[in-house]
Design an enzyme around this catalytic site. Sequence first.
Site, PDB file in Angstrom:
ATOM      1  NE  ARG A   1     -10.013   2.266   5.809  1.00 43.63           N
ATOM      2  CZ  ARG A   1      -9.881   1.848   7.055  1.00 43.63           C
ATOM      3  NH1 ARG A   1     -10.198   2.644   8.053  1.00 43.63           N
ATOM      4  NH2 ARG A   1      -9.433   0.637   7.320  1.00 43.63           N
TER       5      ARG A   1
ATOM      6  CD  GLN B   1      -3.949   6.341  -0.745  1.00 47.25           C
ATOM      7  OE1 GLN B   1      -4.167   5.286  -0.135  1.00 47.25           O
ATOM      8  NE2 GLN B   1      -2.811   6.994  -0.624  1.00 47.25           N
TER       9      GLN B   1
ATOM     10  CB  CYS C   1      -7.226  -4.700  15.171  1.00 50.20           C
ATOM     11  SG  CYS C   1      -7.780  -3.520  13.941  1.00 50.20           S
TER      12      CYS C   1
ATOM     13  NE  ARG D   1      -8.680   2.632  18.757  1.00 47.58           N
ATOM     14  CZ  ARG D   1      -8.582   3.824  18.192  1.00 47.58           C
ATOM     15  NH1 ARG D   1      -8.761   4.923  18.925  1.00 47.58           N
ATOM     16  NH2 ARG D   1      -8.312   3.957  16.912  1.00 47.58           N
ATOM     17  NE  ARG D   2      -9.825   5.345  14.724  1.00 48.37           N
ATOM     18  CZ  ARG D   2      -9.037   4.975  13.727  1.00 48.37           C
ATOM     19  NH1 ARG D   2      -9.496   4.151  12.799  1.00 48.37           N
ATOM     20  NH2 ARG D   2      -7.789   5.410  13.662  1.00 48.37           N
TER      21      ARG D   2
ATOM     22  CB  SER E   1      -0.911   0.017   1.227  1.00 44.69           C
ATOM     23  OG  SER E   1      -0.172   0.315   2.401  1.00 44.69           O
TER      24      SER E   1
ATOM     25  CE  LYS F   1      -3.205   2.769  12.995  1.00 40.78           C
ATOM     26  NZ  LYS F   1      -4.173   1.827  12.427  1.00 40.78           N
TER      27      LYS F   1
ATOM     28  NE  ARG G   1     -10.678  -4.177   6.372  1.00 38.65           N
ATOM     29  CZ  ARG G   1     -10.406  -5.403   5.927  1.00 38.65           C
ATOM     30  NH1 ARG G   1     -11.331  -6.338   5.957  1.00 38.65           N
ATOM     31  NH2 ARG G   1      -9.206  -5.706   5.467  1.00 38.65           N
ATOM     32  N   GLY G   2     -10.262  -1.029   3.513  1.00 33.88           N
ATOM     33  CA  GLY G   2      -9.455  -0.549   2.403  1.00 33.88           C
ATOM     34  C   GLY G   2      -8.406   0.438   2.871  1.00 33.88           C
ATOM     35  CG  ASN G   3      -5.680   1.974  -0.094  1.00 31.28           C
ATOM     36  OD1 ASN G   3      -6.540   2.812  -0.350  1.00 31.28           O
ATOM     37  ND2 ASN G   3      -5.055   1.282  -1.031  1.00 31.28           N
TER      38      ASN G   3
ATOM     39  CB  ALA H   1     -13.708  -0.960  10.701  1.00 32.93           C
ATOM     40  CB  SER H   2     -11.699   0.233  15.518  1.00 33.05           C
ATOM     41  OG  SER H   2     -11.827   1.538  16.025  1.00 33.05           O
TER      42      SER H   2
END
Length: 292
Positions: free
Chosen positions: A152, A150, A237, A128-129, A12, A82, A146-148, A125-126
Amino acid sequence: MKRLIRIGSRDSKLALIQTQMVIDSIERHHPEIKIELVKMKTTGDKILDRTLEQIGGKGLFVKELDEALLSGAVDITVHSYKDLPMILSEQLPVVALSKRADPRDVLILPEGALELTPGKPIGCASKRRQLQLAALFPETPCKPVRGNVQTRLRKLDSGEYGALVLAAAGVERLGLQGRISRYFSTDEILPAASQGIIAVQGRLGEDHSYLREFNSVESWFVSLAERSFVKALDGGCTAPVAAFAEVLDEDLSLKGFYYEEGKPIFLGSVSGMKEDAELLGERLSKEAKMVK
């Protein structure tokens, strides 16, 4: 003859930028070393239609890189710390950590937007957030993404989401800080353990002294505290757990966030000598487990 070091990296854009930071340090300080970059696509990069929790967790971002290290195909690998599992192979220790970049999370709005669009979810997605965002934006739902970075951003700008929440360090390393609408303080959203730190893994027993200029001693202390807290709670994660440590002279302070279904959210802190970083993380985890 120069010594050849083969460095494994996910392919990536962000992963390659972070790996280049390691390469630049080695080349600047060790002209006797020749670098070969080996790019790989991991299982976690390939499966984008399900959440990490559904496909097996963050270990899927390192599986192929670990196999390359064990087989001798590469000599070191580079990761966002992380993203590394809490339990690592004893044969593949972390051998260097970068100086920490901005550890905070950030809010990114669609191109041209000035505020959250009512009815549109926040891409996140997490757990936690999600739990921490619920306190900040109680009327706005979260939806996995999901995804990198860019990928997203394309989903955001196409109207699928009303905002994204990402790690500031990754956004800034990509040169996309102009897209940031808001930085969340660590009191608003506690980050993932070791967020903003780049980790280098190698094989046990080999000479990694060429990484000493890249390595940050302070990052070892804060990561040890944060990861020991998460590890003691069996977090990762996909688990709703977060930790953030800071070092001031010889002292270390650690804040932790944890949620277990059916119990109140735990948010606590502890402080002590930085040499006791691991013990401080474990102590705070015991307090988290006692919440009823």
